[in-house]
Design a protein around this motif. Structure first.
Motif, PDB file in Angstrom:
ATOM      1  N   GLN A   1     -36.711 -20.224 -61.711  1.00 57.51           N
ATOM      2  CA  GLN A   1     -35.605 -20.084 -60.775  1.00 57.51           C
ATOM      3  C   GLN A   1     -34.804 -18.825 -61.029  1.00 57.51           C
ATOM      4  N   ASN A   2     -34.995 -18.202 -62.169  1.00 60.46           N
ATOM      5  CA  ASN A   2     -34.217 -17.018 -62.534  1.00 60.46           C
ATOM      6  C   ASN A   2     -35.026 -15.736 -62.343  1.00 60.46           C
ATOM      7  N   ILE A   3     -36.251 -15.710 -62.877  1.00 63.23           N
ATOM      8  CA  ILE A   3     -37.095 -14.517 -62.733  1.00 63.23           C
ATOM      9  C   ILE A   3     -37.491 -14.329 -61.273  1.00 63.23           C
ATOM     10  N   VAL A   4     -37.959 -15.410 -60.635  1.00 64.32           N
ATOM     11  CA  VAL A   4     -38.224 -15.404 -59.201  1.00 64.32           C
ATOM     12  C   VAL A   4     -37.057 -16.140 -58.552  1.00 64.32           C
ATOM     13  N   PRO A   5     -36.233 -15.463 -57.764  1.00 65.91           N
ATOM     14  CA  PRO A   5     -34.941 -16.030 -57.352  1.00 65.91           C
ATOM     15  C   PRO A   5     -35.034 -17.112 -56.279  1.00 65.91           C
ATOM     16  N   VAL A   6     -35.678 -18.232 -56.642  1.00 69.83           N
ATOM     17  CA  VAL A   6     -35.723 -19.374 -55.726  1.00 69.83           C
ATOM     18  C   VAL A   6     -34.619 -20.377 -56.054  1.00 69.83           C
ATOM     19  N   HIS A   7     -34.017 -20.223 -57.231  1.00 65.72           N
ATOM     20  CA  HIS A   7     -32.939 -21.090 -57.697  1.00 65.72           C
ATOM     21  C   HIS A   7     -33.371 -22.547 -57.627  1.00 65.72           C
ATOM     22  N   ILE A   8     -32.629 -23.417 -56.927  1.00 67.50           N
ATOM     23  CA  ILE A   8     -32.933 -24.850 -56.949  1.00 67.50           C
ATOM     24  C   ILE A   8     -33.927 -25.269 -55.880  1.00 67.50           C
ATOM     25  N   ALA A   9     -34.397 -24.335 -55.061  1.00 62.48           N
ATOM     26  CA  ALA A   9     -35.279 -24.698 -53.955  1.00 62.48           C
ATOM     27  C   ALA A   9     -36.623 -25.253 -54.435  1.00 62.48           C
ATOM     28  N   TYR A  10     -37.012 -24.950 -55.676  1.00 65.02           N
ATOM     29  CA  TYR A  10     -38.292 -25.446 -56.179  1.00 65.02           C
ATOM     30  C   TYR A  10     -38.247 -26.927 -56.518  1.00 65.02           C
ATOM     31  N   VAL A 138     -39.611  -5.070 -58.301  1.00 66.21           N
ATOM     32  CA  VAL A 138     -38.476  -4.426 -57.633  1.00 66.21           C
ATOM     33  C   VAL A 138     -37.174  -4.763 -58.349  1.00 66.21           C
ATOM     34  N   GLN A 139     -37.089  -5.994 -58.840  1.00 66.13           N
ATOM     35  CA  GLN A 139     -35.882  -6.401 -59.557  1.00 66.13           C
ATOM     36  C   GLN A 139     -35.719  -5.638 -60.857  1.00 66.13           C
ATOM     37  N   VAL A 140     -36.824  -5.436 -61.582  1.00 63.48           N
ATOM     38  CA  VAL A 140     -36.767  -4.690 -62.844  1.00 63.48           C
ATOM     39  C   VAL A 140     -36.362  -3.243 -62.582  1.00 63.48           C
ATOM     40  N   ILE A 141     -36.928  -2.642 -61.535  1.00 65.35           N
ATOM     41  CA  ILE A 141     -36.669  -1.234 -61.252  1.00 65.35           C
ATOM     42  C   ILE A 141     -35.258  -1.022 -60.684  1.00 65.35           C
ATOM     43  N   SER A 142     -34.892  -1.844 -59.696  1.00 69.05           N
ATOM     44  CA  SER A 142     -33.630  -1.624 -58.972  1.00 69.05           C
ATOM     45  C   SER A 142     -32.447  -2.376 -59.567  1.00 69.05           C
ATOM     46  N   LYS A 143     -32.740  -3.455 -60.330  1.00 64.85           N
ATOM     47  CA  LYS A 143     -31.690  -4.337 -60.853  1.00 64.85           C
ATOM     48  C   LYS A 143     -30.821  -4.874 -59.715  1.00 64.85           C
ATOM     49  N   SER A 148     -34.713  -7.121 -54.143  1.00 63.06           N
ATOM     50  CA  SER A 148     -35.994  -7.677 -54.582  1.00 63.06           C
ATOM     51  C   SER A 148     -36.389  -8.878 -53.730  1.00 63.06           C
ATOM     52  N   SER A 149     -35.427  -9.696 -53.351  1.00 66.91           N
ATOM     53  CA  SER A 149     -35.719 -10.842 -52.489  1.00 66.91           C
ATOM     54  C   SER A 149     -36.191 -10.376 -51.120  1.00 66.91           C
ATOM     55  N   LEU A 150     -35.526  -9.358 -50.592  1.00 68.51           N
ATOM     56  CA  LEU A 150     -35.918  -8.802 -49.302  1.00 68.51           C
ATOM     57  C   LEU A 150     -37.322  -8.210 -49.362  1.00 68.51           C
ATOM     58  N   ALA A 151     -37.645  -7.530 -50.474  1.00 62.32           N
ATOM     59  CA  ALA A 151     -38.973  -6.947 -50.642  1.00 62.32           C
ATOM     60  C   ALA A 151     -40.044  -8.036 -50.679  1.00 62.32           C
ATOM     61  N   GLY A 152     -39.759  -9.134 -51.361  1.00 62.80           N
ATOM     62  CA  GLY A 152     -40.701 -10.244 -51.407  1.00 62.80           C
ATOM     63  C   GLY A 152     -40.923 -10.868 -50.043  1.00 62.80           C
TER      64      GLY A 152
END
Length: 325
Positions: A1-10, A138-143, A148-152
């Motif tokens: 939920q943190n690395i891939v920003p899905v949070h509680i949706a999983y 994208v998250q690592v590069i752009s922070k 990063s969510s939009l790119a995904g």
């Protein structure tokens, strides 16, 4: 939920299908609630990535705005103390407090969210995996979590993991899945605006300041307990930081707390109450999955266990460690 920003949706996808297995194992769902809440809360407190980067940036920004120059790396350097304390508490909960078998009835659970993704691997699944990699890179590069969510999402649309004609259906499905939780948190946000507008938090803080004098131990206790009360009410640790930083930063400086101690106290005060608050995504998320068959109480099986297991060590770590760093 943190690395891939899905949070509680999983959670509504992952948990309901395995409830029958958990029942056969006689696994106490209070332990499962604590494990899930740990995964939702500790990464953003201790790890400067994904939601953690947002939270630690909020801490650094608000401390800097109020006269204490702080960077995200400064926050990361001390917040691991809080994560370690919560990990120790989780191990105690799983292997001691909730280790005894607990009986549940084997009934039909609501697995509609999981059923929607069951089946053989297709092109859409592989594109989704690619989108996950894109999000992380994208998250690592752009922070930047939003970018990063939009790119995904763009990756999934461009390579047709989600067809144009199904975009509205997919978005509506997400709204239905998370709508109730969003509604409850919206109400909590309105409550936060009300108490800010009426000056309730200021009165609470000023009362606490008047009672602590110049005693650092008492000051640390008052700071964390006020953070607990505020976060329990509004259900968001992220929103607690701006409310408290404006008053607590000058206070910590006047009493003699170091910059690392102030960071630790602010992070602890903000995170306190996220676990245990009935209006928090940290508790609403686990309940949404564990109560899919109607056998898990939001208050008694999620809120109270997570409150006891995480808030007590979080407060103790903030108060004690701030006296020595």
């Amino acid at each position: 939920q943190n690395i891939v920003p899905v949070h509680i949706a999983y959670i509504p996808i992952l948990i309901p299908p395995i409830l029958s297995i958990m029942n056969k194992l006689k696994l106490d769902r209070r332990a499962a609630a604590c494990c899930t809440a740990f995964g939702l809360e500790v990464p953003y407190i201790a790890i400067p990535f994904g939601f953690g980067l947002i939270f630690q940036t909020v801490i650094a920004t608000n401390l800097s705005k109020n006269g204490m120059k702080v960077s995200v790396s400064d926050v990361s350097a001390v917040n691991w103390y809080l994560g370690a304390a919560m990990l120790a508490a989780l191990l105690f909960a799983v292997f001691v407090l909730y280790r005894k078998p607990r009986e549940y009835k084997t009934t039909e659970a609501d697995t509609r969210a999981a059923d929607a993704v069951v089946g053989p691997l297709t092109k859409a699944h592989y594109v989704t995996m690619l989108a996950i990699i894109v999000v992380v890179v994208v998250q690592v590069i752009s922070k930047d979590l939003s970018l990063s969510s939009l790119a995904g999402l763009a990756t999934m649309i461009i390579f047709r993991a989600v067809a144009w004609k199904d975009i509205d259906k997919q978005l509506m499905g997400g709204v239905k899945l998370m709508g109730l939780i969003a509604f409850i948190m919206l109400i909590a946000g309105g409550y936060a605006n009300v108490i800010q507008a009426t000056g309730g938090v200021n009165e609470l803080v000023h009362f606490g300041v008047a009672s602590m004098g110049q005693n650092k131990l008492i000051a640390a206790f008052v700071i964390t307990i006020i953070g607990l009360l505020v976060t329990m009410g509004i259900g968001t640790s992220f929103g607690t930081v701006p409310i408290l930083a404006v008053l607590f930063v000058p206070l910590c400086q006047s009493i003699g707390f170091s910059t690392p101690a102030t960071i630790l106290l602010m992070s602890s005060a903000a995170a306190l109450g996220d676990a245990g608050s009935p209006a928090s995504d940290t508790t609403l998320g686990p309940t949404s999955g564990l109560n899919a068959d109607g056998q898990h109480s939001h208050i008694w099986d999620t809120c109270i266990p997570t409150f006891l297991i995480f808030n007590i060590p979080l407060m103790a770590a903030g108060i004690v460690i701030s006296q020595f760093i």
